[in-house]
Design a protein around this motif. Structure first.
Motif, PDB file in Angstrom:
ATOM      1  N   ASP A   1      56.516  28.552  12.173  1.00 53.13           N
ATOM      2  CA  ASP A   1      54.838  28.235  12.125  1.00 53.13           C
ATOM      3  C   ASP A   1      54.840  28.265  14.013  1.00 53.13           C
ATOM      4  O   ASP A   1      53.509  28.559  14.532  1.00 53.13           O
TER       5      ASP A   1
ATOM      6  N   VAL B   1      50.451  34.239  11.156  1.00 55.95           N
ATOM      7  CA  VAL B   1      51.237  33.798  12.011  1.00 55.95           C
ATOM      8  C   VAL B   1      50.938  35.287  12.148  1.00 55.95           C
ATOM      9  O   VAL B   1      51.366  35.754  13.910  1.00 55.95           O
TER      10      VAL B   1
ATOM     11  N   ASP C   1      52.023  33.210   6.425  1.00 60.28           N
ATOM     12  CA  ASP C   1      52.415  33.892   7.252  1.00 60.28           C
ATOM     13  C   ASP C   1      51.620  35.313   8.153  1.00 60.28           C
ATOM     14  O   ASP C   1      51.443  35.727   8.486  1.00 60.28           O
TER      15      ASP C   1
ATOM     16  N   LYS D   1      48.614  26.818  15.079  1.00 58.91           N
ATOM     17  CA  LYS D   1      48.112  26.066  14.147  1.00 58.91           C
ATOM     18  C   LYS D   1      46.431  26.484  13.840  1.00 58.91           C
ATOM     19  O   LYS D   1      45.704  26.620  14.130  1.00 58.91           O
TER      20      LYS D   1
ATOM     21  N   SER E   1      52.644  26.460  19.064  1.00 61.69           N
ATOM     22  CA  SER E   1      52.931  26.204  18.092  1.00 61.69           C
ATOM     23  C   SER E   1      51.730  27.172  17.101  1.00 61.69           C
ATOM     24  O   SER E   1      50.651  26.922  17.849  1.00 61.69           O
TER      25      SER E   1
ATOM     26  N   THR F   1      42.789  30.354  14.151  1.00 66.00           N
ATOM     27  CA  THR F   1      43.769  29.459  14.727  1.00 66.00           C
ATOM     28  C   THR F   1      43.601  29.213  16.008  1.00 66.00           C
ATOM     29  O   THR F   1      42.988  29.984  16.881  1.00 66.00           O
TER      30      THR F   1
ATOM     31  N   GLU G   1      46.356  24.726   5.934  1.00 68.77           N
ATOM     32  CA  GLU G   1      47.820  25.992   5.724  1.00 68.77           C
ATOM     33  C   GLU G   1      47.435  26.912   6.707  1.00 68.77           C
ATOM     34  O   GLU G   1      47.277  27.987   5.699  1.00 68.77           O
ATOM     35  N   VAL G   2      48.817  26.986   7.267  1.00 67.17           N
ATOM     36  CA  VAL G   2      48.882  28.355   8.174  1.00 67.17           C
ATOM     37  C   VAL G   2      49.540  29.726   7.564  1.00 67.17           C
ATOM     38  O   VAL G   2      51.033  28.923   6.991  1.00 67.17           O
TER      39      VAL G   2
END
Length: 803
Positions: free
Chosen positions: A138, A112, A109, A100, A98, A290, A106-107
């Motif tokens: 996510d 990611v 795009d 984080k 996951s 992250t 907030e994660v």
């Protein structure tokens, strides 16, 4: 005396005349016989030429079919060798993270995507060929086939990206803290639209300007490193590969053209868009706040995977052979050509799968074998239609043409409904479920190309040859055109009420049991870990349970596969230390043993359940919409009611038998949804066709409605029964001979196929009949796209003009 002479003379004349007449007659007869012989000779020559042409066309068709069989059979070997295998067939390591943010934000795009890029970079450093990296919301799922050191892989993958700026002597100049997190963007050069450059937003302006000025004055270069390792990485060694090789940690280097001012700088280098985007992602990933939180992991020993592959492959060969044998017994020569089509279909499936870079898993192998059973359905529908036209006293050539034409709509509708379920499964599925969906989509495309196009073309050559004229038994297995089978004489509608009552009783009783006992949830849904052990020595469930207790874990369920294979699930979620401890324990106690470990966190449970429910809801909505558009709303509602029944029966059977429910169970449900609607569409297509042909879409009484349903079911019962059997054969083969890993998946398909065939032949028509009875005697509503007949349009009368 003279009279006597005259008489004698006349007599002689008569004799002479008679003799001449006989000669003439004989000559005429002779000439006629000669002409007849010549005519017969010409006919014989013509027949001989025709027979030679028939034999020639037959031999030509046979040769083409034989070459097709040989070519496809031979190509299967290299295609199979080139296929990439997943963890369950090759061995390796899978982990689900996951993503984080460190600061709790907030994660996005972009975050990611940047995380995916850095993971790809790190995987290359591990020396893993062709990893599988899947973004799931996510979360990010990583499958590394061939990895043996799980601890090292986790260590490398989970650490934060470390971006540094260094000089050519590898001295640290700046860290990623000088940049604004995730701020690097790609821009297009206005003077040269084919070139792109990077814009870097500076957070610590003073430090950045100070250090870059030192590099400029020393005529040095600024080297950008990702995860630089002291004593291993050097610019001198990596300069040639920097920015050009995925194996290098050196991602770029640049000279400083002038004194830098302001909070933004540009990084140029005549980049293409792809090059600029990759570099931007790498820099962003190094400055991105992250972290990766492990949700689940799975280790599969290579030998364990190889054993599963061999078992599944053998089961597949047996299943395909049984299908081919059944087709030849039922349809004789046509069945033989259809069997050749199965080989061509299998070759095409693997060819497409390899071209798109797919990775074959156990569920994918199951999809191939199930797809073969479904592909046979296209041939069975066509053969059944040709048989019907032959019973209508048409010639073989005409029956073949009309039968294939009439079957085309049913085949297309049936396959599109299955395709809808497969696409939904692909969009919402994860990991092995997505792999199953991919193979199912390829199977549907291959069915239309091979079983509908190629098999028909091959058979058409033999039909055109005329060799099988009046040889219907040899060509299609027809013994007597006038004889009707038992299922063609049954009054199905008469027994609808009994079947509906029985169905309600089963569903209510099963629903009560399910409510009280629920599912036996596997670790995919309940969380926990699984251990699979394969040894050369005999092992018992009691002994294995004792081992699990000694290790300090609580066993939930133990499955004794055979004397040398055992499988257990435990409530505990294993970490790296647990994996090492369990593996070391069993390797020490059992010589030449292989251990496979899987772990799933409870965090994954919610997402899996949500995806499962979404998949089913969207599948039902998509299918009811398509059926309604192609038929009517009553057909759509009846179809989905039957599908809900099939799903309920599968759930009741799993609850009743205590079979473990894992994520692949969702694939089984949606597969049955697609397959069951396939059968239902074929039945409904026949009802619609007979309604138009026999009643011109206007049924006057309930008796006519009942006869319509009866007639349609009699015409489709044999086809549905046969296609169900052909699909069951490989599934039964997989259950009996295949790998334990997909046993419950195959059980789900088995229950679903039986339930789906029943609902297609009984429940769906019964529901449609129930709704349609209410319309008898009522005027049909005009559809929005229909225009009234001009003859029925009443003339508008206006006083003083036309009246």
């Amino acid at each position: 005396m003279s009279n006597k002479k005259t008489t004698k003379k006349n007599t002689n004349k008569k004799t002479k005349t008679t003799s001449n007449s006989k000669v003439k007659v004989e000559e005429k007869v002779l000439k006629h016989e000669v002409k007849l012989e010549e005519k017969n000779s010409k006919v014989n020559v013509k027949e001989q030429k025709l027979n030679k042409a028939k034999k020639k066309n037959f031999l030509r068709g046979f040769l083409i079919s034989l070459l097709c069989l040989i070519a496809c059979s031979v190509s299967l070997i290299p295609l199979f060798k080139e296929t990439k295998f997943g963890l369950d067939l090759q061995g390796g390591f899978e982990i689900l993270y996951s993503i984080k943010s460190i600061d709790g934000s907030e994660v996005t795009d972009e975050m990611v995507d940047a995380t995916r890029v850095i993971i790809e970079k790190r995987i290359n450093a591990l020396g893993v060929n062709e990893p599988e990296i899947l973004i799931e919301g996510d979360n990010i799922r990583i499958q590394l086939a061939g990895v043996t050191d799980e601890k090292e892989a986790k260590s490398v993958l989970s650490q934060m990206a470390n971006l540094t700026f260094r000089n050519s002597d590898d001295e640290l100049v700046m860290s990623s803290s000088v940049l604004k997190p995730g701020s690097v963007k790609v821009a297009q050069d206005e003077r040269n639209m084919n070139n792109y450059y990077l814009i870097l937003e500076i957070d610590d302006v003073d430090t950045f300007h100070e250090q870059t000025e030192i590099i400029r004055q020393n005529n040095d270069v600024m080297v950008i490193w990702l995860d630089f390792e002291e004593g291993i990485d050097t610019f001198e060694k990596e300069q040639q590969n920097c920015g050009t090789s995925s194996d290098s940690r050196c991602i770029s280097y640049a000279s400083i053209d002038g004194e830098l001012t302001g909070s933004t700088v540009t990084l140029t280098g005549n980049f293409t868009y792809e090059e600029a985007k990759t570099l931007a992602d790498l820099i962003n990933s190094g400055s991105l706040p992250t972290k990766l939180e492990e949700l689940s992991s799975k280790t599969v020993n290579a030998s364990f995977g190889e054993d599963a592959l061999q078992k599944t492959f053998f089961a597949g060969v047996v299943g395909i052979s049984l299908i081919a044998l059944l087709l030849i017994i039922v349809y004789r020569f046509s069945g033989l050509i259809a069997s050749i089509g199965i080989v061509a279909y299998t070759a095409l499936v693997f060819l497409i799968f390899n071209l798109i870079g797919g990775r074959l898993t156990l569920s994918g192998v199951a999809a191939v074998i199930i797809g073969i059973g479904m592909a046979v359905d296209a041939c069975v529908i066509s053969f059944s239609r040709v048989k019907e036209e032959l019973r209508n006293k048409l010639s073989l050539e005409e029956a073949f043409r009309i039968g294939n034409s009439n079957s085309f709509t049913s085949i297309i509708d049936a396959n599109i409904t299955t395709l809808i379920a497969a696409i939904i499964l692909f969009i919402l599925g994860e990991s092995s479920v997505k792999g199953f969906a991919t193979m199912l989509i390829i199977s549907i495309i291959s069915t239309l190309l091979v079983m509908v196009l190629i098999v028909r073309l091959l058979l058409k050559m033999f039909v055109k040859s005329g060799y099988f004229n009046n040889r219907y038994r040899a060509f299609l297995g027809i013994k007597d055109l006038n004889k009707k089978s038992l299922y063609e004489r049954i009054d199905y509608v008469k027994h609808f009420g009994k079947f509906v009552i029985l169905t309600i009783v089963v569903l209510v009783a099963g629903g009560v049991y399910f409510y009280q006992n629920g599912f036996n949830l596997g670790i995919d849904f309940a969380g926990g870990s699984s251990i699979s052990l394969t040894t050369k020595n005999k092992i018992t469930a009691e002994e294995f349970a004792s081992d699990i207790e000694k290790l300090g874990y609580e066993a939930v369920k133990i499955d004794q596969i055979d004397d040398n294979n055992i499988y257990v699930t435990v409530k505990d979620v294993f970490n790296a230390e647990d994996n090492d401890k369990v593996t070391a324990y069993f390797e020490k106690k059992y010589e030449d043993s292989t251990t496979s470990i899987g772990a799933v966190s409870n965090i994954v449970k919610k997402q899996l359940v949500e995806n499962a429910i979404k998949s089913l809801i969207f599948a039902y909505i998509g299918l009811i919409a398509y059926v309604t558009l192609r038929f009517t709303f009553n057909y759509g509602v009846s179809s989905v009611t039957a599908l809900i029944h099939d799903t309920a029966i599968m759930c009741i059977c799993f609850s009743l038998l205590g079979l473990e429910v894992t994520v692949i169970y969702i694939a089984a449900i949606l597969s049955i949804v697609g397959y069951s609607i396939n059968n239902t569409i074929v039945v409904f297509d026949r009802i619609r066709e007979n309604k138009r042909k026999l009643y011109k879409d206007k049924l006057k009484s309930k008796d006519e409605l009942k006869e319509l349903v009866n007639r349609s079911l009699r015409e489709t019962f044999g086809r549905t029964a046969l296609t169900t059997i052909t699909t069951l054969l490989p599934i039964i083969s997989l259950i009996a001979l295949g790998s334990h890993e997909i046993a419950n998946f195959n059980y789900a398909l088995l229950f679903g196929l039986v339930a789906g065939s029943y609902s297609s032949l009984i429940l769906a028509p019964a529901m449609w009949l129930f709704f349609e009875k209410k319309k008898i005697g009522k005027p049909e509503k005009k559809k929005w796209y229909e225009v009234e007949d001009e003859d029925k349009v009443e003339e508008l009368k206006v006083k003083g003009i036309n009246c």
